[in-house]
Design a protein around this motif. Structure first.
Motif: not given
Length: 259
Positions: A30, A62-64, A66, A259
């Protein structure tokens, strides 16, 4: 010139001799907010280096966006599903093909001839090392982190995570970063490398602050701790119980969602 940072490219030095190939590995969880600046700085230092450079970003589940930021900047993206810094670093190293490895945090900028300094050290007596990291801050916290933290770490001849470098072959001989640790894995790695260096009559060498090259890292964590708190936390890690460092719930400071 506008060289790609994804694959190795040929770039002869002024005397016509090409330097060793370098792979830069960036573990990233993130980190879309900071990663773009980090990659822009790496393009600049890669262009200043008279040898081939590749840049690898390890998307550590990551959950964003990235991975998208990394790909858009031309970096090679590797995915590591288990959220652990040591595992992410090792995944990047496994994908790398450079003679020399450089590990950089996703919120850290490199400046000047830092890659040349790395190659000079590794071409000489060093088997690897780190560098003094300078915080992207102003005021007392900057002074404390720039000098006190680095001095504490220098006493142990280790370094914090923003910047590490080593020979690829030495990295493989010590089996990389110990994946039993969720924090302080760079300290454990440094001590393994120091032992390896002694066995070969070589050195683990820290790059000091210099006008020609800098390692500048984000001061974002100082918002919670302040400069002295950060100095204490890094010093405390050097002597902290290994049992705690092997448990993720005791290392939550390093694994907060970003993030």
């Amino acid at each position: 010139g506008n060289r790609s940072v994804t694959a190795f490219s040929r770039h002869a030095s002024d005397n016509g001799h090409e330097r060793a190939s370098i792979s830069v590995v960036i573990p990233a969880y993130n980190e879309s907010e900071y990663l773009g600046d980090t990659l822009a700085s790496l393009k600049a230092v890669a262009d200043a280096y008279a040898g081939p450079v590749e840049i690898i970003v390890v998307d550590n589940n990551s959950t964003d966006n990235t991975a998208e930021v990394a790909a858009a900047a031309g970096a090679t993206v590797v995915f590591e599903p288990q959220n652990q810094i040591a595992r992410a670093r090792n995944a990047g190293a496994a994908a790398a093909s450079g003679e020399y490895l450089v590990f950089v945090d996703a919120d850290t900028r490199l400046e000047g001839d830092i890659l040349t300094k790395v190659a000079d050290n590794l071409d000489g007596v060093a088997i690897g090392g780190g560098a003094w990291a300078e915080p992207d801050l102003k005021g007392p916290s900057r002074f404390v982190l720039k000098y006190l933290v680095n001095f504490v770490l220098m006493l142990q001849n280790v370094t914090v995570g923003p910047f590490l470098y080593c020979e690829r072959e030495a990295f493989l001989r010590v089996r990389g970063f110990n994946e039993e640790y969720y924090a302080a894995e760079e300290f454990v790695f440094a001590r393994r490398m120091q032992a390896e260096a002694r066995s070969l009559n070589r050195q683990w060498k820290i790059i000091r602050h210099d006008k020609g090259h800098r390692v500048v890292t984000s001061g974002r964590r100082l918002g919670r701790l302040g400069g002295l708190g950060m100095a204490y936390r890094n010093a405390h890690l050097l002597w902290r119980s290994e049992k705690k460092l092997r448990r993720k719930d005791h290392c939550s400071y390093w694994y907060g969602a970003r993030g």
